[in-house]
Design a protein around this motif. Structure first.
Motif, PDB file in Angstrom:
ATOM      1  N   SER A 277      64.936  21.333 -41.336  1.00  0.00           N
ATOM      2  CA  SER A 277      66.035  21.411 -40.232  1.00  0.00           C
ATOM      3  C   SER A 277      65.350  20.043 -38.981  1.00  0.00           C
ATOM      4  O   SER A 277      66.239  19.506 -38.900  1.00  0.00           O
ATOM      5  N   ALA A 278      64.041  20.423 -38.663  1.00  0.00           N
ATOM      6  CA  ALA A 278      63.913  18.761 -37.876  1.00  0.00           C
ATOM      7  C   ALA A 278      63.691  17.690 -38.720  1.00  0.00           C
ATOM      8  O   ALA A 278      64.319  16.625 -38.544  1.00  0.00           O
ATOM      9  N   LEU A 279      63.639  17.540 -39.829  1.00  0.00           N
ATOM     10  CA  LEU A 279      63.245  16.230 -41.231  1.00  0.00           C
ATOM     11  C   LEU A 279      65.162  15.986 -41.196  1.00  0.00           C
ATOM     12  O   LEU A 279      65.351  14.906 -41.056  1.00  0.00           O
ATOM     13  N   TRP A 280      65.629  16.459 -41.106  1.00  0.00           N
ATOM     14  CA  TRP A 280      67.033  16.630 -41.496  1.00  0.00           C
ATOM     15  C   TRP A 280      67.570  16.027 -40.090  1.00  0.00           C
ATOM     16  O   TRP A 280      69.150  14.603 -40.604  1.00  0.00           O
ATOM     17  N   LEU A 281      67.684  16.600 -39.683  1.00  0.00           N
ATOM     18  CA  LEU A 281      68.293  16.189 -38.193  1.00  0.00           C
ATOM     19  C   LEU A 281      67.385  14.590 -37.821  1.00  0.00           C
ATOM     20  O   LEU A 281      68.455  14.332 -37.221  1.00  0.00           O
ATOM     21  N   ALA A 282      66.017  14.463 -37.852  1.00  0.00           N
ATOM     22  CA  ALA A 282      66.142  12.824 -37.864  1.00  0.00           C
ATOM     23  C   ALA A 282      66.669  12.059 -39.046  1.00  0.00           C
ATOM     24  O   ALA A 282      67.158  10.889 -38.386  1.00  0.00           O
ATOM     25  N   ALA A 283      66.930  12.537 -39.881  1.00  0.00           N
ATOM     26  CA  ALA A 283      67.267  11.588 -40.917  1.00  0.00           C
ATOM     27  C   ALA A 283      68.480  11.086 -40.112  1.00  0.00           C
ATOM     28  O   ALA A 283      69.060   9.600 -40.896  1.00  0.00           O
ATOM     29  N   PHE A 284      69.550  11.778 -39.342  1.00  0.00           N
ATOM     30  CA  PHE A 284      70.517  11.206 -38.980  1.00  0.00           C
ATOM     31  C   PHE A 284      71.057  11.041 -37.681  1.00  0.00           C
ATOM     32  O   PHE A 284      72.145  10.976 -36.949  1.00  0.00           O
TER      33      PHE A 284
ATOM     34  N   SER B  84      68.790   7.602 -42.584  1.00  0.00           N
ATOM     35  CA  SER B  84      67.158   7.613 -42.505  1.00  0.00           C
ATOM     36  C   SER B  84      66.623   8.430 -44.033  1.00  0.00           C
ATOM     37  O   SER B  84      66.544   9.540 -43.698  1.00  0.00           O
ATOM     38  N   TRP B  85      66.677   7.698 -45.160  1.00  0.00           N
ATOM     39  CA  TRP B  85      66.037   8.143 -45.939  1.00  0.00           C
ATOM     40  C   TRP B  85      64.843   9.013 -46.418  1.00  0.00           C
ATOM     41  O   TRP B  85      64.914   9.599 -47.171  1.00  0.00           O
ATOM     42  N   GLY B  86      64.182   7.927 -45.609  1.00  0.00           N
ATOM     43  CA  GLY B  86      62.520   8.881 -45.299  1.00  0.00           C
ATOM     44  C   GLY B  86      62.519  10.505 -45.327  1.00  0.00           C
ATOM     45  O   GLY B  86      61.584  10.790 -45.624  1.00  0.00           O
ATOM     46  N   PRO B  87      63.648  10.860 -44.198  1.00  0.00           N
ATOM     47  CA  PRO B  87      63.352  12.500 -43.278  1.00  0.00           C
ATOM     48  C   PRO B  87      64.283  12.875 -43.846  1.00  0.00           C
ATOM     49  O   PRO B  87      63.403  14.289 -44.159  1.00  0.00           O
ATOM     50  N   LEU B  88      65.078  13.340 -44.839  1.00  0.00           N
ATOM     51  CA  LEU B  88      65.690  13.199 -45.893  1.00  0.00           C
ATOM     52  C   LEU B  88      65.478  14.071 -47.044  1.00  0.00           C
ATOM     53  O   LEU B  88      65.047  14.692 -47.246  1.00  0.00           O
TER      54      LEU B  88
END
Length: 150
Positions: free
Chosen positions: A45-52, A70-74
């Motif tokens: 979830s943290a990575l998903w939120l960081a992606a947007f 941001s495709w890296g965190p996604l």
């Protein structure tokens, strides 16, 4: 069988769908899998939120403007979920199969998961296993010829 021994046994028998598993082995590993799932969801979830997070406008559709993501965190979020599936999901399926064997049922009952009826498998896991050997192997409660206390 305690928590640590159950986790070690399930990882040692990573993708072993043959044999039998005691209730304690199954339930301790279910607890471990659930705790690992909570950690996995928090990280993903943290990575998903960081992606947007860097989106120009919150209403901007990533399908229309892929540069708003941001495709890296996604990719990392998807990777974390895949890692959980491989590291924890496979032994969870294997120990569930072995637990079904302990109550005298075939592993094809795992198909209930695809139908969204996993609760039935959990109910079956509560049932005491068959005493003595059955067609799936020896009783997992008997260790080195000494029966475990009832």
């Amino acid at each position: 069988m305690g928590f640590g021994e159950s986790v070690a046994t399930c990882f040692r028998r990573y993708a072993t769908f043959r044999g039998r598993a005691s209730r304690s082995e199954f339930w301790w590993f279910q607890l471990f899998g659930s705790l690992a799932w909570v950690v996995t969801v928090v990280v993903a979830s943290a990575l998903w939120l960081a992606a947007f997070e860097g989106a120009a406008r919150p209403t901007e559709d990533p399908a229309i403007n892929p540069d708003s993501v941001s495709w890296g965190p996604l990719t990392g979020a998807v990777g974390v979920l895949l890692l959980y599936t491989l590291v924890i999901g496979v032994p969870l399926l294997a120990v569930t199969s072995r637990r079904l064997h302990d109550v005298g049922m075939g592993a094809w009952w795992l198909g209930l998961l695809a139908l969204g009826l996993g609760i039935v498998l959990l109910a079956l896991a509560v049932v005491e296993g068959q005493r003595g050997a059955n067609r799936f192997g020896p009783d997992p409660r008997i260790v080195r010829g000494v029966p475990a206390p009832a």
